[in-house]
Design a protein around this motif. Sequence first.
Motif, PDB file in Angstrom:
ATOM      1  N   GLU A  12       0.834  -1.211   0.000  1.00 57.69           N
ATOM      2  CA  GLU A  12       0.000   0.000   0.000  1.00 57.69           C
ATOM      3  C   GLU A  12       0.866   1.257   0.000  1.00 57.69           C
ATOM      4  OE1 GLU A  12      -3.443   2.248  -0.123  1.00 57.69           O
ATOM      5  OE2 GLU A  12      -3.299   0.062  -0.252  1.00 57.69           O
ATOM      6  N   ARG A  13       1.925   1.258   0.785  1.00 59.80           N
ATOM      7  CA  ARG A  13       2.841   2.403   0.815  1.00 59.80           C
ATOM      8  C   ARG A  13       3.543   2.566  -0.532  1.00 59.80           C
ATOM      9  NH1 ARG A  13       4.708   4.515   5.633  1.00 59.80           N
ATOM     10  NH2 ARG A  13       6.777   4.764   4.703  1.00 59.80           N
ATOM     11  N   ALA A  17       3.165   5.756  -3.219  1.00 57.79           N
ATOM     12  CA  ALA A  17       4.373   6.456  -3.655  1.00 57.79           C
ATOM     13  C   ALA A  17       4.485   6.478  -5.174  1.00 57.79           C
ATOM     14  CB  ALA A  17       5.606   5.787  -3.050  1.00 57.79           C
ATOM     15  N   ARG A  18       3.865   5.518  -5.821  1.00 59.40           N
ATOM     16  CA  ARG A  18       3.893   5.466  -7.284  1.00 59.40           C
ATOM     17  C   ARG A  18       2.795   6.318  -7.910  1.00 59.40           C
ATOM     18  NH1 ARG A  18       4.921  -0.123 -10.690  1.00 59.40           N
ATOM     19  NH2 ARG A  18       4.992   0.837 -12.762  1.00 59.40           N
ATOM     20  N   GLY A  19       1.929   6.870  -7.082  1.00 57.01           N
ATOM     21  CA  GLY A  19       0.851   7.712  -7.586  1.00 57.01           C
ATOM     22  C   GLY A  19      -0.502   7.063  -7.573  1.00 57.01           C
ATOM     23  N   GLY A  20      -0.611   5.862  -7.020  1.00 55.60           N
ATOM     24  CA  GLY A  20      -1.892   5.172  -6.968  1.00 55.60           C
ATOM     25  C   GLY A  20      -2.785   5.688  -5.865  1.00 55.60           C
ATOM     26  N   GLN A  21      -4.044   5.327  -5.930  1.00 55.51           N
ATOM     27  CA  GLN A  21      -5.031   5.776  -4.956  1.00 55.51           C
ATOM     28  C   GLN A  21      -4.923   4.982  -3.661  1.00 55.51           C
ATOM     29  OE1 GLN A  21      -8.757   5.316  -7.001  1.00 55.51           O
ATOM     30  NE2 GLN A  21      -8.457   7.106  -8.301  1.00 55.51           N
ATOM     31  N   LYS A  22      -5.166   5.662  -2.564  1.00 57.28           N
ATOM     32  CA  LYS A  22      -5.107   5.030  -1.255  1.00 57.28           C
ATOM     33  C   LYS A  22      -6.219   3.990  -1.123  1.00 57.28           C
ATOM     34  CE  LYS A  22      -5.194   6.114   3.686  1.00 57.28           C
ATOM     35  NZ  LYS A  22      -5.338   7.205   4.706  1.00 57.28           N
ATOM     36  N   SER A  97       0.528  -5.171 -14.561  1.00 57.05           N
ATOM     37  CA  SER A  97       1.980  -5.228 -14.395  1.00 57.05           C
ATOM     38  C   SER A  97       2.456  -4.242 -13.334  1.00 57.05           C
ATOM     39  CB  SER A  97       2.676  -4.945 -15.724  1.00 57.05           C
ATOM     40  OG  SER A  97       2.322  -3.654 -16.212  1.00 57.05           O
ATOM     41  N   ALA A  98       1.806  -3.075 -13.247  1.00 56.44           N
ATOM     42  CA  ALA A  98       2.184  -2.104 -12.229  1.00 56.44           C
ATOM     43  C   ALA A  98       1.899  -2.640 -10.830  1.00 56.44           C
ATOM     44  CB  ALA A  98       1.435  -0.790 -12.456  1.00 56.44           C
ATOM     45  N   VAL A  99       0.763  -3.310 -10.675  1.00 55.74           N
ATOM     46  CA  VAL A  99       0.426  -3.903  -9.376  1.00 55.74           C
ATOM     47  C   VAL A  99       1.411  -5.016  -9.036  1.00 55.74           C
ATOM     48  CG1 VAL A  99      -1.322  -5.202  -8.114  1.00 55.74           C
ATOM     49  CG2 VAL A  99      -2.003  -3.295  -9.552  1.00 55.74           C
ATOM     50  N   ALA A 100       1.768  -5.843 -10.024  1.00 55.09           N
ATOM     51  CA  ALA A 100       2.693  -6.954  -9.782  1.00 55.09           C
ATOM     52  C   ALA A 100       4.049  -6.448  -9.299  1.00 55.09           C
ATOM     53  CB  ALA A 100       2.849  -7.783 -11.055  1.00 55.09           C
ATOM     54  N   SER A 242       5.253   1.645 -22.733  1.00 56.78           N
ATOM     55  CA  SER A 242       3.878   2.145 -22.675  1.00 56.78           C
ATOM     56  C   SER A 242       3.551   2.619 -21.257  1.00 56.78           C
ATOM     57  CB  SER A 242       2.895   1.046 -23.097  1.00 56.78           C
ATOM     58  OG  SER A 242       3.036  -0.091 -22.273  1.00 56.78           O
ATOM     59  N   VAL A 243       2.548   3.471 -21.168  1.00 52.91           N
ATOM     60  CA  VAL A 243       2.154   4.042 -19.882  1.00 52.91           C
ATOM     61  C   VAL A 243       1.366   3.005 -19.083  1.00 52.91           C
ATOM     62  CG1 VAL A 243       0.840   5.867 -18.749  1.00 52.91           C
ATOM     63  CG2 VAL A 243       2.098   6.355 -20.855  1.00 52.91           C
ATOM     64  N   GLU A 244       1.760   2.809 -17.840  1.00 52.98           N
ATOM     65  CA  GLU A 244       1.045   1.911 -16.934  1.00 52.98           C
ATOM     66  C   GLU A 244       0.092   2.733 -16.076  1.00 52.98           C
ATOM     67  OE1 GLU A 244       4.784   0.151 -15.341  1.00 52.98           O
ATOM     68  OE2 GLU A 244       3.772  -1.755 -15.720  1.00 52.98           O
ATOM     69  N   ILE A 245      -1.183   2.429 -16.146  1.00 55.77           N
ATOM     70  CA  ILE A 245      -2.201   3.197 -15.446  1.00 55.77           C
ATOM     71  C   ILE A 245      -2.238   2.779 -13.987  1.00 55.77           C
ATOM     72  CG2 ILE A 245      -4.655   3.772 -15.327  1.00 55.77           C
ATOM     73  CD1 ILE A 245      -4.852   3.141 -18.291  1.00 55.77           C
ATOM     74  N   VAL A 246      -1.979   3.732 -13.094  1.00 62.73           N
ATOM     75  CA  VAL A 246      -2.046   3.470 -11.656  1.00 62.73           C
ATOM     76  C   VAL A 246      -3.177   4.245 -10.995  1.00 62.73           C
ATOM     77  CG1 VAL A 246       0.404   2.940 -11.486  1.00 62.73           C
ATOM     78  CG2 VAL A 246      -0.350   5.290 -11.166  1.00 62.73           C
ATOM     79  N   ALA A 247      -3.650   5.302 -11.655  1.00 62.47           N
ATOM     80  CA  ALA A 247      -4.757   6.101 -11.125  1.00 62.47           C
ATOM     81  C   ALA A 247      -5.720   6.383 -12.271  1.00 62.47           C
ATOM     82  CB  ALA A 247      -4.256   7.408 -10.508  1.00 62.47           C
ATOM     83  N   PRO A 248      -6.732   5.542 -12.483  1.00 68.14           N
ATOM     84  CA  PRO A 248      -7.659   5.749 -13.599  1.00 68.14           C
ATOM     85  C   PRO A 248      -8.452   7.020 -13.437  1.00 68.14           C
ATOM     86  CG  PRO A 248      -8.530   4.111 -12.091  1.00 68.14           C
ATOM     87  CD  PRO A 248      -7.127   4.424 -11.622  1.00 68.14           C
TER      88      PRO A 248
END
Length: 366
Positions: A12-13, A17-22, A97-100, A242-248
């Motif tokens: 989660e941390r 830090a990568r820009g994803g939602q809490k 892939s970003a989650v992995a 390619s861009v990996e979506i971390v915050a849709p």
Amino acid sequence: MLGVIVAVWLSERRWQARGGQKGTIVDIAVPAVIFGLIGGRLYHVITDWQTYFGSRAIKEPIQALFIWEGGLGIWGAVSLGALGVWFAVRKRGISMSAVADTVAPGIIFAQAIGRWGNWFNQELYGSPTTLPWGLEIDVDHGGEPGVLYHPTFLYESLWDVALGFVLIFAGRRFALHHGRLFALYVAGYTLGRFWIEGLRIDPVGGVDHAVTFLGLRINQWTSIVLFVAALAYFWLARKRDSVEIVAPADPAHPADQADADSEDTRDTAAEEPTSTDDGEAAPSPRPAAPSSSDDEAADAPAPATEKTTDAEAADTDVPAPAAEKAGKAAEDDGATDTPPPADDVTPADGVGASDAEVVTKEKNSR
């Protein structure tokens, strides 16, 4: 369960830090853990099927469901757990892939903690050893009095902790994305698991001895296959950019929609009147900004019906022929509307020109 808590906390941390939602990793962890437990148990039962089924089985078939008695295969847990993650990220619209890559260090730390369960159960130990850190095993768990055994679970736990820190460092130093950090986790774990598995003497795949093929145990062959596959992916994915979506994007606010407080939206809201319950137009709660059309409307003369001249205020009973003088009075007051000339006025009710002059004189005298 302690390993799961640590993995979720760390992941989660890293995700934020990568820009994803809490809260994203916390939500994903629910299906991942459920699928992971099922997958881990399935892998154990498949690879140790003779323990529960067949003429030499030492347990009842129903005990294959007794997860509290031990028996979870890491590869089944990771494989089916990844399926649960895939369902969750697809629903959220973020990159798998970003989650992995984000959860890879957390997973290996969770494995390091989970290996200590083998110590409590006195299971998965290695061959006899004379090393000072050798482990004593009770007779009820297959040990012999006075004999020390390799604490293979301890070896793997220490290997996992070291690999976890290597993954964190490598991810920051080399910016490994598109699943490459996860591939490094798989390669690193299988590398250590191969030689640690070679020290174990527990009967994986059998009842009284481990099933081997060409001198190697089942889990060693699994480690070889996964190690090669992980290295191949690590190499083939090196040029992905390619861009990996971390915050849709927020579905309630599409990317092509203006903000509610923008100037264009305010103007639109002001120009479009809202309707009340009875169907009548109600004034907008927010005033509209002045436009060029509003300026032109302000300069334009008001309709003649909305103006009141001095002549009309003085006597509202002025007959039609007297409109000429009323028009002159309106011009003196700044009115721009010019009434039609007297020649165009048609006397009404039979009043002639001479009668109009009489009426005009009477008005002036008054």
